[in-house]
Motif scaffolding. Structure first.
Motif, short mmCIF file in Angstrom:
data_model
loop_
_atom_site.label_atom_id
_atom_site.label_comp_id
_atom_site.label_asym_id
_atom_site.label_seq_id
_atom_site.Cartn_x
_atom_site.Cartn_y
_atom_site.Cartn_z
N PRO A 74 0.80 -1.23 0.00
CA PRO A 74 0.00 0.00 0.00
C PRO A 74 0.84 1.28 0.00
O PRO A 74 0.30 2.35 -0.31
CB PRO A 74 -0.81 -0.12 1.30
CG PRO A 74 -0.85 -1.58 1.61
CD PRO A 74 0.48 -2.11 1.14
N ALA A 75 2.12 1.17 0.31
CA ALA A 75 2.96 2.37 0.35
C ALA A 75 3.40 2.82 -1.04
O ALA A 75 4.00 3.90 -1.18
CB ALA A 75 4.20 2.09 1.20
N VAL A 76 3.12 2.03 -2.08
CA VAL A 76 3.50 2.42 -3.44
C VAL A 76 2.83 3.75 -3.78
O VAL A 76 1.61 3.89 -3.72
CB VAL A 76 3.07 1.33 -4.45
CG1 VAL A 76 3.18 1.88 -5.87
CG2 VAL A 76 3.94 0.10 -4.30
N ASP A 77 3.64 4.73 -4.10
CA ASP A 77 3.16 6.10 -4.32
C ASP A 77 2.99 6.35 -5.81
O ASP A 77 3.78 7.04 -6.45
CB ASP A 77 4.18 7.07 -3.72
CG ASP A 77 3.60 8.46 -3.51
OD1 ASP A 77 2.37 8.62 -3.65
OD2 ASP A 77 4.38 9.39 -3.23
N LEU A 78 1.93 5.77 -6.36
CA LEU A 78 1.72 5.79 -7.80
C LEU A 78 0.22 5.70 -8.06
O LEU A 78 -0.47 4.91 -7.44
CB LEU A 78 2.43 4.58 -8.42
CG LEU A 78 2.57 4.48 -9.93
CD1 LEU A 78 3.44 5.59 -10.46
CD2 LEU A 78 3.18 3.12 -10.30
#
Length: 342
Positions: free
Chosen positions: A100-104
């Motif tokens: 969930p930390a993927v910043d996309l």
């Protein structure tokens, strides 16, 4: 998983790109864009926007770089290699669930209808009935979005898990192996793969295209993806980029010959007749759908998008199911009148 590992690399690369692209007032904003494959006619909206000065008019210095597949593009963007890119929205959905930390996020939907298909040959025992895939050898490239949807398609078409044998192949040899008879079918694009196969001597009447959406697949296809760092640091530049891209899309639809010419100027290995047909099929089947004609390109139907996420969950089992807003934002889209089909 390669995609999972790369997705967690969203650190230094993204920060550095954000710093580089945060240009002083009045200066051009640098934008590195990763395409989902080689330079060809399917990237014509980007090519025309660049050639005709639409990006430059928006004070953007855009570089377009070829990629190695719509799934790989998502991983490379998540690792911070580029500011924007063309990638498979469904790969992003799964990636956000895994990390969930993927910043996309997706900021502009390019393919309103999924091009995913299984393409086979009648001479190898394939028919328009999905059950004809039983016992067949299907070539699959890990970089291709269609292969990733096999478990979902199999569930929708009510095929057994072991209905076919999946053989891993490189993207570059997928069509040649089917043309030479080494495979019975391949996962690919209903837009491009049949055209490429015919150009390799496979008779049109020997081809079978099992489009996954015919089995009820609700998924979208490729989208423009933006790193969170770029969107936060350059919101106006992102809006400007999508305005210019929308102009390029309008030009590509209105003047297919110019779109093909733009691709040929960038890639001399392309064949005009092949690119002409690929563009026509793309416009008619995945870009300019009835929904797009009514609502304009770039956006999504939230209810359909939610159903697409549910379908992905049928096969993959989410840890914490992403919501539409976790994956797509319309915040940066051009005004509706600028996204209408003329």
């Amino acid at each position: 998983m390669v995609v999972h590992a790369l997705a967690r690399a969203v650190t230094l690369g993204a920060v550095l790109l954000a710093l580089v692209s945060a240009a002083p007032a009045g200066a051009q904003t640098a934008v590195r864009v990763l395409l989902d494959g080689r330079i060809d006619v399917l990237g014509a909206p980007f090519l025309l926007a660049q050639e005709r000065g639409y990006f430059r008019a928006e004070n953007l210095d855009v570089s377009l770089e070829p990629g190695t597949g719509s799934r790989d593009a998502v991983a490379r963007l998540a690792a911070g290699d580029h500011h924007l890119g063309v990638g498979d929205i469904n790969t992003l959905i799964r990636m956000r669930d895994e990390n969930p930390a993927v910043d996309l996020k997706a900021v502009f939907m390019l393919q309103d209808a999924p091009p995913f298909a299984v393409i086979g040959r009648k001479s190898r025992g394939l028919s328009e009935d999905p059950s004809s895939l039983a016992g067949k050898v299907i070539g699959a490239s890990s970089a291709d979005g269609a292969a990733a949807q096999w478990p979902v398609y199999r569930a929708l078409a009510k095929l057994e898990a072991a209905a076919a044998r999946i053989e891993s192949v490189g993207l570059a040899v997928r069509e040649p192996m089917l043309a030479s008879g080494e495979l019975d079918a391949v996962f690919g694009s209903a837009v491009s793969t049949p055209v490429v196969l015919r150009s390799r001597g496979v008779p049109a009447d020997d081809l079978v295209v099992l489009a996954m959406r015919d089995a009820g697949l609700q998924l979208y296809g490729d989208a423009v993806l933006a790193t969170g760092a770029f969107a936060r640091e350059n919101p106006d530049a992102l809006r400007a980029f999508l305005r210019a891209l929308s102009r390029g899309m309008r030009d590509a639809v209105a003047d297919p010959a110019a779109a093909v010419d733009a691709a040929l100027r960038r890639n001399e290995q392309l064949r005009r007749e092949v690119e002409n047909e690929r563009l026509l099929r793309a416009v008619q089947t995945v870009h300019v759908t009835p929904w797009v004609r009514e609502n304009g390109w770039g956006g999504v139907d939230p209810a359909r998008f939610a159903r697409a996420i549910e379908q992905i969950g049928l096969a993959f089992g989410f840890r914490q199911k992403p919501q539409v807003a976790d994956v797509f934002t319309g915040e940066f889209l051009p005004d509706p009148e600028d996204r209408r089909i003329d």
